[in-house]
Design an enzyme around this catalytic site. Structure first.
Site, PDB file in Angstrom:
ATOM      1  CB  SER A 194      -1.033  -0.108   1.209  1.00 28.83           C
ATOM      2  OG  SER A 194      -1.832  -0.740   0.926  1.00 28.83           O
TER       3      SER A 194
ATOM      4  CE  LYS B 134      -1.683   3.839   2.283  1.00 27.30           C
ATOM      5  NZ  LYS B 134      -1.226   3.127   3.488  1.00 27.30           N
ATOM      6  CB  THR B 135       1.397   1.192   7.316  1.00 22.87           C
ATOM      7  OG1 THR B 135       0.125   1.679   6.817  1.00 22.87           O
ATOM      8  CG2 THR B 135       1.540   1.838   8.266  1.00 22.87           C
ATOM      9  N   GLY B 136       2.074  -0.894   4.657  1.00 25.15           N
ATOM     10  CA  GLY B 136       1.867  -1.353   3.902  1.00 25.15           C
ATOM     11  C   GLY B 136       1.678  -2.821   4.292  1.00 25.15           C
TER      12      GLY B 136
END
Length: 595
Positions: free
Chosen positions: A402, A540-542
């Protein structure tokens, strides 16, 4: 997916390509020249090397992606793209971030090891056969005697006259052997022809001339080069019967093309005499040898029969045939070029990015990783200084998951699909896996909730060709979108390393790509999380999941503190704790300790 399975898949597509070439040769037989039919095999041999060449050396992505784009425009919708993908329940949100993962299929390690073992054992055996054949050729030449003007004046002069007839200026050695059943030619550096010792006794002077012309045509066509490549490919593709069949057809076409060239020299009126020579010498001919670079005069009964038919039906090439032949060659090259991502096993393999800067130092923060493999990269923009934990993992390219949404949103802003003041995308009413997705979304809410359908919709409107040009412009990892518009970023073809993530974030903040400043600001604002003791945090994570197992966890972003900006990237691998949420937790603990 590991190399052995990729290689098997590429073999399927290579076999399909072979079928296309054989079918084309059959229906176009009367429309293209015999030489062109043979030269098509050069293109096929080139295609057989594609699985072992770095994908970036052959980048027909734009053409390939354009084709995909045309298909996707008709069939793609964000909601349908999510169908069939299992989305796991997110872990407890950290710092207000939602973190989602997508489950995909993957191959087992044991199967890869077994396939590696079988393939390597087969190649070893095939290589032994090739070495054995090479030794036999060496001994054959060593035990043969050189035909010179002093020893065999008549035979030498006839051979020399044939060389002059074909305008061959380079010296080609002629040997005679008492053990060889039929003439052969070989040699790259020192071209050599070996004939049976009694050739001039068994055949007339005219027959001997025809045979000399035939073997010299092999040299003139540079067939030995292709023969050596085929030897190597027979070792590599020992397990594929379709490719072995293709090589048999290659040998047949090689001899037919050579026959055709001989007749073009001696004249059509003598083609029957040349055919009779082949018939008279048939019982002495040997079949084409596998694992051998020799161009032999003989072949199977079917090959010899086909050669006799072609000799009897000889017609000089017309201008129309030559034009059609050029067209077919170009189309075949385009076919291989456009489909090369299907052949190239390295198209979606993990690779590495090597940091060129010397401005980095190692930091020991392994205790924060709770046993998971991974890396942490911090970049001080003001001082141009990197701090890296586990540099090997920091340079390894993996799926962005992501975290790609940062740039998906930026590209959509640049293309005016959305704007900083109007980024709303309507929810189509399709029930999503998470309640937070079941609403209209703006760039900020979609980034905070990691809403897949929002960014997939933006990508769909951009199209793969435009997306590819943007990813290349900013040098995003391997820039490979061949995984398709729905999932190129989710444990698929697109790969990027933590070091590259940090470099891209710093380039984004400095706007090194000359994008609209308001678009840069819009993306930056959508990444804002909160004010923390370490500074003002953006990120931002993923999360990537394979077969229900978490395999990839990201947290990337930057932090503003006391007028300085620090870009960071944390990546987790090979552990159940590999989630974006865990990566963000580890990141904050590290930042609190070093800033």
């Amino acid at each position: 997916m590991a190399f052995p399975l990729h290689f098997l898949i590429s073999n399927v597509f290579i076999s399909i390509l072979l079928s296309c070439i054989l079918f084309s040769k059959k229906i176009l037989k009367k429309h293209i020249t015999l030489k062109a039919q043979y030269h098509l095999w050069y293109i096929f041999v080139f295609a057989l090397f594609l699985p072992f060449l770095p994908y970036k050396l052959f980048t027909p992505e734009r053409l390939f992606l354009l084709i995909q784009q045309l298909v996707c425009r008709k069939s793609y919708s964000p909601s349908s793209a999510l169908a069939g993908n299992t989305v796991s329940t997110p872990a407890a949100p950290i710092l207000g971030l939602n973190d989602f993962s997508t489950a995909i299929a993957s191959s087992g390690t044991v199967l890869n090891i077994i396939l590696w073992g079988i393939w390597m054992a087969g190649m070893f055996t095939a290589a032994l056969f090739t070495i054995y054949t090479m030794v036999k050729i060496y001994l054959l030449r060593k035990n043969a005697y050189l035909i010179t003007k002093q020893a065999e004046p008549d035979l030498y002069c006839q051979f020399f006259a044939s060389m002059q007839e074909l305008h061959i200026k380079r010296e080609v050695k002629l040997y005679a052997s008492c053990t060889l059943p039929s003439p052969v030619s070989y040699g790259l550096i020192r071209p050599t022809i070996i004939i049976p010792q009694d050739l001039d006794i068994l055949l007339s002077e005219e027959d001997v001339r025809y045979i000399f012309l035939h073997e010299l045509q092999h040299y003139k066509h540079k067939d030995t080069i292709l023969n050596y490549f085929v030897c190597l490919l027979q070792i590599i593709y020992w397990f594929n019967p379709f490719i072995w069949y293709g090589f048999r057809q290659l040998q047949k076409d090689r001899e037919i093309a050579c026959d055709n060239s001989v007749i073009s020299v001696i004249g059509k009126e003598k083609c029957l005499n040349y055919g009779y020579t082949m018939i008279k010498y048939t019982e002495h001919m040997q079949k084409g040898m596998f694992f051998s670079p020799l161009s032999a005069l003989g072949g199977s009964k079917d090959t010899i029969r086909q050669r006799i038919i072609e000799i009897a039906d000889y017609k000089s090439d017309s201008v129309c045939q030559r034009i059609k032949s050029i067209g077919v060659m170009i189309l075949t090259l385009l076919l291989v070029y456009c489909s090369s991502p299907l052949f190239t096993t390295y198209a979606s393999q993990n690779s590495s990015f090597h940091l060129k800067s010397d401005n980095w130092e190692s930091i020991d923060v392994g205790s924060y990783f709770d046993g998971a493999d991974g890396s942490f990269v911090l970049y001080d923009m003001a001082n141009d200084q990197f701090q890296i934990y586990n540099k090997e993992f920091g340079e390894q390219q993996v799926s962005p998951d992501s975290t790609f949404k940062i740039y998906s949103g930026l590209f959509a802003l640049e293309e005016n699909i959305i704007s900083p003041d109007s980024s709303l995308q309507k929810w189509d009413g399709t029930e999503q896996a998470f309640d937070s997705w079941n609403h209209d979304q703006t760039l900020t809410t979609a980034m905070q909730n990691s809403v897949n359908w929002y960014f997939q919709d933006l990508d769909s409107q951009l199209g793969l060709a435009t997306l590819s040009s943007y990813y290349h412009k900013i040098s995003y990892g391997n820039c490979d979108l061949s995984g398709g518009i729905a999932q190129y970023w989710a444990e698929s073809s697109l790969k990027i390393s933590p070091v590259e993530q940090v470099i891209l974030l710093s380039d984004l903040l400095e706007n090194k790509w000359d994008f609209q400043e308001q678009n840069i600001d819009a993306v930056k604002n959508s990444l804002f999380i909160s004010d923390t003791p370490a500074g003002k945090l953006y990120g931002k994570t993923g999360t990537g999941s394979v077969n229900g197992q978490n395999v990839n966890g990201w947290f990337i972003g930057f932090i503003e503190k006391d007028g300085s900006i620090y870009c960071f990237a944390t990546n987790l691998q090979n552990s159940e704790i590999c989630t974006g949420s865990k990566a963000s937790e580890i990141t904050m603990n590290i930042l609190d300790s070093i800033l």
